[in-house]
Every structure is written in C-alpha cells, then in structure tokens.
Design a protein around this motif. Structure first.
Motif, PDB file in Angstrom:
ATOM      1  N   ALA A 104      60.272 -94.158 -16.523  1.00  0.00           N
ATOM      2  CA  ALA A 104      61.537 -93.421 -16.510  1.00  0.00           C
ATOM      3  C   ALA A 104      62.382 -93.768 -17.733  1.00  0.00           C
ATOM      4  O   ALA A 104      62.994 -92.889 -18.357  1.00  0.00           O
ATOM      5  CB  ALA A 104      62.313 -93.731 -15.238  1.00  0.00           C
ATOM      6  N   ALA A 105      62.421 -95.048 -18.107  1.00  0.00           N
ATOM      7  CA  ALA A 105      63.223 -95.475 -19.256  1.00  0.00           C
ATOM      8  C   ALA A 105      62.746 -94.796 -20.529  1.00  0.00           C
ATOM      9  O   ALA A 105      63.562 -94.337 -21.348  1.00  0.00           O
ATOM     10  CB  ALA A 105      63.154 -96.993 -19.405  1.00  0.00           C
ATOM     11  N   ALA A 151      69.090 -94.884 -10.085  1.00  0.00           N
ATOM     12  CA  ALA A 151      69.685 -93.846 -10.931  1.00  0.00           C
ATOM     13  C   ALA A 151      68.885 -93.642 -12.211  1.00  0.00           C
ATOM     14  O   ALA A 151      68.751 -92.506 -12.695  1.00  0.00           O
ATOM     15  CB  ALA A 151      71.132 -94.212 -11.271  1.00  0.00           C
ATOM     16  N   LEU A 152      68.341 -94.710 -12.772  1.00  0.00           N
ATOM     17  CA  LEU A 152      67.515 -94.564 -13.972  1.00  0.00           C
ATOM     18  C   LEU A 152      66.321 -93.661 -13.700  1.00  0.00           C
ATOM     19  O   LEU A 152      65.995 -92.774 -14.500  1.00  0.00           O
ATOM     20  CB  LEU A 152      67.025 -95.932 -14.462  1.00  0.00           C
ATOM     21  CG  LEU A 152      68.035 -96.857 -15.137  1.00  0.00           C
ATOM     22  CD1 LEU A 152      67.329 -98.120 -15.618  1.00  0.00           C
ATOM     23  CD2 LEU A 152      68.741 -96.172 -16.303  1.00  0.00           C
ATOM     24  N   VAL A 153      65.665 -93.890 -12.565  1.00  0.00           N
ATOM     25  CA  VAL A 153      64.501 -93.077 -12.221  1.00  0.00           C
ATOM     26  C   VAL A 153      64.930 -91.647 -11.902  1.00  0.00           C
ATOM     27  O   VAL A 153      64.303 -90.679 -12.349  1.00  0.00           O
ATOM     28  CB  VAL A 153      63.735 -93.696 -11.043  1.00  0.00           C
ATOM     29  CG1 VAL A 153      62.551 -92.807 -10.649  1.00  0.00           C
ATOM     30  CG2 VAL A 153      63.239 -95.094 -11.406  1.00  0.00           C
ATOM     31  N   GLU A 160      59.399 -86.490  -7.582  1.00  0.00           N
ATOM     32  CA  GLU A 160      58.359 -87.251  -6.889  1.00  0.00           C
ATOM     33  C   GLU A 160      58.400 -88.721  -7.288  1.00  0.00           C
ATOM     34  O   GLU A 160      58.213 -89.609  -6.448  1.00  0.00           O
ATOM     35  CB  GLU A 160      56.981 -86.651  -7.164  1.00  0.00           C
ATOM     36  CG  GLU A 160      56.695 -85.382  -6.380  1.00  0.00           C
ATOM     37  CD  GLU A 160      56.814 -85.601  -4.878  1.00  0.00           C
ATOM     38  OE1 GLU A 160      56.116 -86.478  -4.340  1.00  0.00           O
ATOM     39  OE2 GLU A 160      57.608 -84.906  -4.227  1.00  0.00           O
ATOM     40  N   MET A 161      58.637 -88.992  -8.556  1.00  0.00           N
ATOM     41  CA  MET A 161      58.796 -90.380  -8.990  1.00  0.00           C
ATOM     42  C   MET A 161      59.977 -91.023  -8.266  1.00  0.00           C
ATOM     43  O   MET A 161      59.898 -92.169  -7.815  1.00  0.00           O
ATOM     44  CB  MET A 161      59.028 -90.441 -10.502  1.00  0.00           C
ATOM     45  CG  MET A 161      57.775 -90.354 -11.340  1.00  0.00           C
ATOM     46  SD  MET A 161      58.142 -90.426 -13.123  1.00  0.00           S
ATOM     47  CE  MET A 161      58.942 -92.030 -13.244  1.00  0.00           C
ATOM     48  N   ALA A 162      61.072 -90.283  -8.169  1.00  0.00           N
ATOM     49  CA  ALA A 162      62.263 -90.807  -7.510  1.00  0.00           C
ATOM     50  C   ALA A 162      62.011 -91.064  -6.034  1.00  0.00           C
ATOM     51  O   ALA A 162      62.498 -92.051  -5.463  1.00  0.00           O
ATOM     52  CB  ALA A 162      63.422 -89.831  -7.685  1.00  0.00           C
ATOM     53  N   ARG A 163      61.230 -90.198  -5.400  1.00  0.00           N
ATOM     54  CA  ARG A 163      60.928 -90.371  -3.973  1.00  0.00           C
ATOM     55  C   ARG A 163      60.104 -91.637  -3.752  1.00  0.00           C
ATOM     56  O   ARG A 163      60.401 -92.435  -2.856  1.00  0.00           O
ATOM     57  CB  ARG A 163      60.181 -89.148  -3.444  1.00  0.00           C
ATOM     58  CG  ARG A 163      59.840 -89.228  -1.965  1.00  0.00           C
ATOM     59  CD  ARG A 163      58.940 -88.073  -1.537  1.00  0.00           C
ATOM     60  NE  ARG A 163      57.674 -88.078  -2.241  1.00  0.00           N
ATOM     61  CZ  ARG A 163      56.651 -88.885  -1.943  1.00  0.00           C
ATOM     62  NH1 ARG A 163      56.758 -89.756  -0.940  1.00  0.00           N
ATOM     63  NH2 ARG A 163      55.529 -88.815  -2.632  1.00  0.00           N
TER      64      ARG A 163
END
Length: 239
Positions: A104-105, A151-153, A160-163
């Motif tokens: 994500a970063a 929040a970064l993600v 889907e990454m956030a989930r």
C-alpha cells in the motif's frame, strides 16, 4: 369462548440476549487482553455468570463467539480454558500485515494512481504535530496507531486489500495494544509514523516501504517481549 394465546415477545427477548451477549463478549475479551484471565486459566459458565451478574445464555453465546475467534476452548465436561497465545500464528499474521502495508505504501507514492488524499491529510493532522501536542494517553495512541495503518491501506484504493488487512488487524489487536504501555514506545511511534508520512508525501515509495517494515518489525518484537512478561507476571501475582 376460546382465546388465542398471545405470541411470546421473542423479538424483544432476542434483542436483550444479543445485547447482553455482546456486553459479556466485550468484557471477556478485555479480561483476556488485560490478563485478568491468563492463558491456560480454566473456568465455568456459572463462574462467569456469577461474576458478571448475567444468566448463562448470553455467557454461552459470548464464549462460543470467542471460541470461533481463537481466544478460548471448551473442555469436555470441565468448562472452558483460555487458550495460550499462538505466537507462530501471530508471526504469520504480522508477515501478512507487512506485505499488505508495504504494498500500500508503494502504491500511495505512484503519481499516476488515484488515492484518497483526505485520509492522508487526517493522518498528517494527528502524527505530524509538535511534540507538545502529542498525546500521552496509551489507549488513545493505540487506537490512532491502528487507524493509521488501516488508513494507509484504505487510501491505496484496493478494497480487497483493505478487507483482508482489517481481518488481520482484528486478530492481532489483543497483543498489539501492549506496544503502548511505555512512553518511549509512544514517542517512537510518533517519530516513525511522521517519517513514513513524509516519505509518502514526497513520493519516495521504496523509502516509505522500508520505514514501514522497520516500524512493524520493531513493534512486533516489543509486543512479543511485553506479552511474555505480562503473562509471567499475571501467573505469579499474589492471590
């Protein structure tokens, strides 16, 4: 003349039981997280019912929920047991967290990618502040820290990454919160988060990922050390 019996207030009762079960669940989870219930401790539903002043039904519902989440296990004909911490599992979850957050970063630093700048601005308002404005409240900083990483993600724009990251966050919360029991770790968290945000704002993806990796590794090592110490102290506490 016959009368039709009134229907029992099932819906209302269900709401009450669900609310009580949620309350019992939250309390027992806090007891485990704060080592009032130590890994390996055995207990019965009646003991929990008497201690919390509720019936066995919401207690049983709460315990089954905690069992599904890996906090307790039911023992054949002898009640329940708080499960020992599975450090191998936590290591695997931290590895997964590392992959998600560093990815994500890097994405947040790609100039051609749509990102949620509003989320980043909120993080800046919390973490890029003068030292005198920093919070020293451990619970508050722990909450902000979790929100920072989530929040970064989320800002990277992959739902889907956030989930998946949210699921990992839920599962490591019980030990992660221990990273903020000492002021030097709170100070370090502010410093490290500030450096990560500055790298992201400057679109330096590799640097942001490197800083984030180091930050998570340090926190992981500290949490493991504190957890082992807390369990030892709780087991040897008088009375």
């Amino acid at each position: 003349m016959s009368t039709v019996p009134a229907a029992p207030p099932l819906a209302a009762d269900a709401v009450v039981f669900r609310t009580r079960a949620d309350e019992v669940y939250a309390q027992l989870k806090r007891d485990v997280a704060e080592f009032r219930m130590v890994p390996g401790d055995r207990f019965t539903e009646n003991e929990v019912s008497e201690r919390l002043g509720v019936s066995r039904t919401p207690v049983r519902q709460a315990l089954f929920r905690l069992q599904q989440e890996g906090y307790v296990e039911v023992l054949f004909r002898s009640g329940w047991r708080v499960l020992p911490f599975d450090f191998d599992q936590f290591e695997q979850l931290y590895d997964l967290r590392m992959v998600l957050e560093t990815t994500a970063a890097r994405r947040l630093c790609e100039t051609d990618r749509h990102i949620d700048l509003g989320l980043l601005d909120q993080l800046v308002s919390i973490w890029l502040v003068p030292a005198a404005q920093r919070s020293t409240h451990a619970a508050q900083v722990a909450l902000w820290d979790e929100q920072f990483h989530c929040a970064l993600v989320a800002a990277a724009g992959n739902a889907e990454m956030a989930r998946v990251h949210g699921d990992v966050t839920d599962r490591i919360r019980i030990i992660r919160r221990l990273d903020f029991t000492k002021q030097p770790r709170i100070d370090a968290t502010y410093d490290e988060h500030a450096k990560i945000l500055k790298a992201i704002r400057a679109h330096r993806g590799d640097q942001a990922a490197m800083l984030l990796r180091a930050h998570i590794e340090t926190s992981q090592a500290e949490v493991r050390k504190i957890t082992l110490h807390q369990v030892h102290m709780a087991r040897h506490a008088p009375g």
